[in-house]
Write a protein that holds these residues in place. Structure first.
Motif, mmCIF file in Angstrom:
data_model
loop_
_atom_site.group_PDB
_atom_site.id
_atom_site.type_symbol
_atom_site.label_atom_id
_atom_site.label_comp_id
_atom_site.label_asym_id
_atom_site.label_seq_id
_atom_site.Cartn_x
_atom_site.Cartn_y
_atom_site.Cartn_z
ATOM 1 N N ALA A 294 0.822 -1.209 0.000
ATOM 2 C CA ALA A 294 0.000 0.000 0.000
ATOM 3 C C ALA A 294 0.858 1.262 0.000
ATOM 4 O O ALA A 294 0.532 2.249 -0.658
ATOM 5 C CB ALA A 294 -0.920 0.000 1.225
ATOM 6 N N SER A 295 1.967 1.258 0.730
ATOM 7 C CA SER A 295 2.730 2.505 0.911
ATOM 8 C C SER A 295 3.235 3.046 -0.428
ATOM 9 O O SER A 295 3.257 4.262 -0.627
ATOM 10 C CB SER A 295 3.883 2.305 1.890
ATOM 11 N N ASP A 296 3.609 2.147 -1.361
ATOM 12 C CA ASP A 296 4.088 2.621 -2.675
ATOM 13 C C ASP A 296 2.981 3.394 -3.382
ATOM 14 O O ASP A 296 3.194 4.482 -3.922
ATOM 15 C CB ASP A 296 4.496 1.439 -3.572
ATOM 16 N N PHE A 297 1.799 2.798 -3.379
ATOM 17 C CA PHE A 297 0.669 3.426 -4.055
ATOM 18 C C PHE A 297 0.297 4.744 -3.371
ATOM 19 O O PHE A 297 0.028 5.749 -4.032
ATOM 20 C CB PHE A 297 -0.524 2.466 -4.040
ATOM 21 N N LEU A 298 0.289 4.733 -2.048
ATOM 22 C CA LEU A 298 -0.115 5.940 -1.308
ATOM 23 C C LEU A 298 0.838 7.092 -1.604
ATOM 24 O O LEU A 298 0.408 8.217 -1.890
ATOM 25 C CB LEU A 298 -0.133 5.656 0.200
ATOM 26 N N LEU A 299 2.132 6.817 -1.553
ATOM 27 C CA LEU A 299 3.111 7.895 -1.763
ATOM 28 C C LEU A 299 3.049 8.407 -3.200
ATOM 29 O O LEU A 299 3.171 9.620 -3.438
ATOM 30 C CB LEU A 299 4.518 7.410 -1.393
ATOM 31 N N ASP A 300 2.823 7.499 -4.172
ATOM 32 C CA ASP A 300 2.668 7.944 -5.572
ATOM 33 C C ASP A 300 1.449 8.846 -5.708
ATOM 34 O O ASP A 300 1.491 9.893 -6.357
ATOM 35 C CB ASP A 300 2.462 6.743 -6.511
ATOM 36 N N VAL B 41 -1.709 -4.588 13.396
ATOM 37 C CA VAL B 41 -1.281 -3.326 14.017
ATOM 38 C C VAL B 41 -1.202 -2.269 12.923
ATOM 39 O O VAL B 41 -0.649 -2.510 11.845
ATOM 40 C CB VAL B 41 0.097 -3.489 14.690
ATOM 41 N N ILE B 42 -1.793 -1.114 13.191
ATOM 42 C CA ILE B 42 -1.737 -0.013 12.229
ATOM 43 C C ILE B 42 -0.494 0.815 12.509
ATOM 44 O O ILE B 42 -0.315 1.338 13.608
ATOM 45 C CB ILE B 42 -2.993 0.875 12.326
ATOM 46 N N LYS B 43 0.361 0.891 11.492
ATOM 47 C CA LYS B 43 1.586 1.690 11.648
ATOM 48 C C LYS B 43 1.376 3.040 10.971
ATOM 49 O O LYS B 43 1.059 3.107 9.784
ATOM 50 C CB LYS B 43 2.758 0.947 11.007
ATOM 51 N N ILE B 44 1.588 4.097 11.758
ATOM 52 C CA ILE B 44 1.421 5.458 11.252
ATOM 53 C C ILE B 44 2.787 6.098 11.116
ATOM 54 O O ILE B 44 3.607 6.031 12.036
ATOM 55 C CB ILE B 44 0.568 6.295 12.231
ATOM 56 N N ALA C 291 11.394 9.572 2.895
ATOM 57 C CA ALA C 291 12.677 9.139 3.478
ATOM 58 C C ALA C 291 12.431 8.261 4.710
ATOM 59 O O ALA C 291 13.118 7.241 4.913
ATOM 60 C CB ALA C 291 13.515 10.363 3.843
ATOM 61 N N ILE C 292 11.445 8.627 5.506
ATOM 62 C CA ILE C 292 11.122 7.833 6.704
ATOM 63 C C ILE C 292 10.632 6.443 6.309
ATOM 64 O O ILE C 292 11.029 5.434 6.881
ATOM 65 C CB ILE C 292 10.033 8.556 7.537
ATOM 66 N N VAL C 293 9.763 6.399 5.299
ATOM 67 C CA VAL C 293 9.186 5.118 4.876
ATOM 68 C C VAL C 293 10.266 4.242 4.223
ATOM 69 O O VAL C 293 10.274 3.019 4.400
ATOM 70 C CB VAL C 293 7.988 5.349 3.923
ATOM 71 N N LYS C 294 11.171 4.881 3.509
ATOM 72 C CA LYS C 294 12.258 4.107 2.885
ATOM 73 C C LYS C 294 13.144 3.471 3.960
ATOM 74 O O LYS C 294 13.541 2.309 3.856
ATOM 75 C CB LYS C 294 13.091 5.049 2.001
ATOM 76 N N ALA C 295 13.420 4.222 5.008
ATOM 77 C CA ALA C 295 14.298 3.714 6.069
ATOM 78 C C ALA C 295 13.598 2.680 6.946
ATOM 79 O O ALA C 295 14.252 1.823 7.543
ATOM 80 C CB ALA C 295 14.774 4.890 6.930
#
Ligand code: GLU
Length: 178
Positions: free
Chosen positions: A13-19, A42-45, A57-61
């Motif tokens: 999901a994160s790839d799609f969301l950031l795009d 668990v929902i990670k925010i 950058a945060i999501v990549k790390a």
């Protein structure tokens, strides 16, 4: 007024969301955030003030793994631009997580009528909505009914997306004006 993206599918999901959020950058924003339902429900925010690149950058790390999520770019109306005030916002029991574009005009009234015992983490009008969903869920309503009940009490403009950590197949949405 900023933007909202949601994803349910078979990919990360994160790839799609950031795009999607990058496509909405032209609308203007002061902070950005995503929430994804990950392992063990668990929902990670992850959220960050400033440019979307800061969040990326945060999501990549620290990858936010899961196949259902919501993302938000914020243009602050209630509460300063800050990481704490940026969306998504979460109910205190961690079950419900919500993004909102718009302005809730009666949030002070809703706080004093239903949520006087609740400790709020942010200065936003938005947090009232997600704490209300938890309030009605704790009263025994199913999530869809708790969400619908909370939305029925709102005055103002809103586009909403909400996750329930116990349901990996649904994004709850509602809109008025926004
Ligand atoms: N009123 C909300 C806030 O200040 C949402 C602002 C927006 O539309 O991004 O956080």
């Amino acid at each position: 007024m900023c933007g909202i993206v949601g994803y349910i599918g078979f990919n990360q999901a994160s790839d799609f969301l950031l795009d999607g959020m990058a496509k909405l950058e032209y609308r203007g924003y002061d902070s950005a955030g995503i929430a994804v339902i990950g392992p063990e429900n668990v929902i990670k925010i992850q959220k960050k003030v400033g440019r979307l690149a800061n969040l990326e950058a945060i999501v990549k790390a620290d990858p936010n793994e899961g196949t259902i999520g919501i993302g938000h770019t914020r243009w602050a109306t209630h509460g300063v631009p800050s990481t704490v005030n940026s969306h998504p916002h979460q109910s205190n029991n961690g079950r419900f997580t919500l993004v909102h574009n718009g302005v809730i005009e009666n949030y002070e009234e809703l706080k004093s009528e239903y949520l006087s015992d609740v400790t709020f983490k942010s200065e936003t009008d938005t947090e009232v909505i997600v704490q209300l969903v938890e309030y009605f869920s704790n009263k025994g309503l199913e999530t869809e009914d708790a969400f619908t009940k909370a939305v029925s009490l709102l005055d103002g403009s809103y586009a909403l997306g909400m996750l329930d950590s116990e349901d990996e197949d649904t994004i709850y949405v509602a809109k008025n004006k926004s």
